[in-house]
Motif scaffolding. Sequence first.
Motif, mmCIF file in Angstrom:
data_model
loop_
_atom_site.group_PDB
_atom_site.id
_atom_site.type_symbol
_atom_site.label_atom_id
_atom_site.label_comp_id
_atom_site.label_asym_id
_atom_site.label_seq_id
_atom_site.Cartn_x
_atom_site.Cartn_y
_atom_site.Cartn_z
ATOM 1 N N HIS A 85 0.880 -1.016 0.258
ATOM 2 C CA HIS A 85 -0.063 0.337 0.334
ATOM 3 C C HIS A 85 0.894 1.159 -0.072
ATOM 4 N N ASP A 96 6.999 2.336 5.077
ATOM 5 C CA ASP A 96 5.594 0.843 5.810
ATOM 6 C C ASP A 96 4.827 1.003 4.291
ATOM 7 N N GLU A 130 -4.924 0.643 3.153
ATOM 8 C CA GLU A 130 -4.942 -0.920 4.060
ATOM 9 C C GLU A 130 -4.755 -0.146 5.494
ATOM 10 N N GLU A 131 -3.944 1.574 5.528
ATOM 11 C CA GLU A 131 -4.742 1.677 6.815
ATOM 12 C C GLU A 131 -5.745 2.615 7.205
ATOM 13 N N GLN A 198 8.766 -3.232 10.791
ATOM 14 C CA GLN A 198 8.064 -3.005 11.879
ATOM 15 C C GLN A 198 8.210 -3.324 13.374
ATOM 16 N N HIS A 388 5.789 3.143 11.714
ATOM 17 C CA HIS A 388 4.702 4.396 12.002
ATOM 18 C C HIS A 388 5.060 5.319 12.898
HETATM 19 MN MN MN Z 1 0.903 0.749 7.919
#
Ligand code: MN
Length: 415
Positions: A85, A96, A130-131, A198, A388
Motif C-alpha cells: 500500500h 511502510d 491498507e491503513e 515493523q 508508524h
Molecule cells: Mn502501516
Amino acid sequence: MNKPQLDIDQLMSELHELAAISECPEPPPTVTRVVFTETDLKARKYLNSLYEAAGLSVRVDAIGNTFARWEGSERDAPAVGTGSHCDAIPHAGMYDGTVGVLGGLEAIRSLQRTGFQPRRSLEVVMFTSEEPTRFGVGCSGSRTMSGAYSPDDLLQLTDDSGDNYDKVRTAAGFKGDLSSVKLPEDNYSAFVELHIEQGPELEAKQLDIGVVTAIAAPATAEFIITGEGGHAGGVLMPVRHDAMCAAAEMIQAIESLAIENSSPDIVATVGCVDIHPGAINSIPSRVTFTLDLRDIDGPNRDAVLTAIESQISKIAQHRGVTFSSRILNADPPATSDERIVAAASNAVKSLGHSSQKMISRAYHDSLFMARIAPMGMIFIPCRGGVSHRGDEFSTPEQIAAGVETLALTMAELAQ
Ligand code: MN
Ligand code: GLV
Ligand code: MN
Ligand code: MN
C-alpha cells in the motif's frame, strides 16, 4: 536464473519522490497520505507514470486497487502477484507499504534487465487503504478483493465527515460496480508481499531477511463510556460519574489483561481517545476510545477480547457509568504457503543473504490475499524496529536485499 539487476539508486530516489507527496505538516521523511485525498491521487498518478515507463499494463478497479502487469508468455495462466500500500497514517514513516509497491516494481524491472521471460505474468498491486485512518477499518481494498468484505460492508463505512465510502471513492474518480472488485480464486497462483518488519527482531539478530510463516490476527473495537458531566468547580468528588476517570481505569485494565495473558504474542493498544465536551473546566460526560488487539492465536485473542468486555462492564458498574461497544473487525490469522516460503528461502540462499522464518505481528493486505491465493511475505529489518513514526528507516542495502529476494522468489514462482 541470473541475479536480478537492481537499480537501487533509482528505487531510492522514487521512494523519496513519493515521500514528498504528503499532507503532513512535518516535512519528509515524515509522511501523511490518507486514502482518496488529493495527496493520494497525486501519489497514484506518480506511480502510474513509473508503471508506464516500465512498459507495464495498468488496470484500476472500482475502488482504486491498481494492478500493473508484465505479461508472461502464458497470458491466461494465473499470475504471480506482489505489492502493498501507499497510504500512510498521520505522521508515518516513508517505508511502510511503499517498499512493497515501489520495491515490487523494481523487482519486475530488475528481472526485465536480465532478459528474463516469465511464463506466468508478474503483477504489482497497490492496494487501496491498507491503513484504517479514514474509514476506521484497515485493508478495505484487499478485504473487498478477497471477498472478506461485500459491497454492502463497504457501503457501511463512513469517514469523520459522515461521508460514506461510495461517495468518497466516487468523488476521487473511482467509479464502476463494487461487485466487480472481488477477484476469482484462480487469479493469482501466488501472492508475495515485501514489507519492512515493523519490529526489532531482524535488526537485533543482524539478519537480512525474514521469511514470514504467518500473520497475526488483528481485531479492533470502539467503546463509548457515558457518565455525568457538570461544572468542574461545582460538583464535589463523592457524587461524580466522570466518564474519563472510568475510561482511564478501563484502559489500565486492558493493559493488565494483555500483560497477564499467557500468550507472549498478545498486544493491546488504545490509540484514540475522544473526550466530550473536552473543556478544561467541565467534567467529561462521554469518552470514546478504541482498542487494537492482536495475537497469532485467534481463539486466544477472542478470549482476551471477551475478558476485556467483562472487565469494562464491572468497572462501569462500580463507577456508575454506562458503556456500549462495537467490534470493528476481528479477523483470523493467515498462514503462508509452503511453496512460497520455500521459494523465498531458496532465493535468500542463492543470493547469500542471512534469514530466519518469523511471524508478522503487523497486519498487511496479504492477510486477506491469503483467502484467495497462496500467500507469502518477505521482511527486511528497520532501524530499532521503529514504524508508524517519522523516523522509520531501512538502509538502501537492506531494501536492495529485500527487492532482489522478492525478484528471485517471483521468478521461481513464475516458471
Ligand atoms: Mn502501516
Ligand atoms: C497496519 O498498518 C497495522 O496496523 O498492522
Ligand atoms: Mn504496511
Ligand atoms: Mn500494516
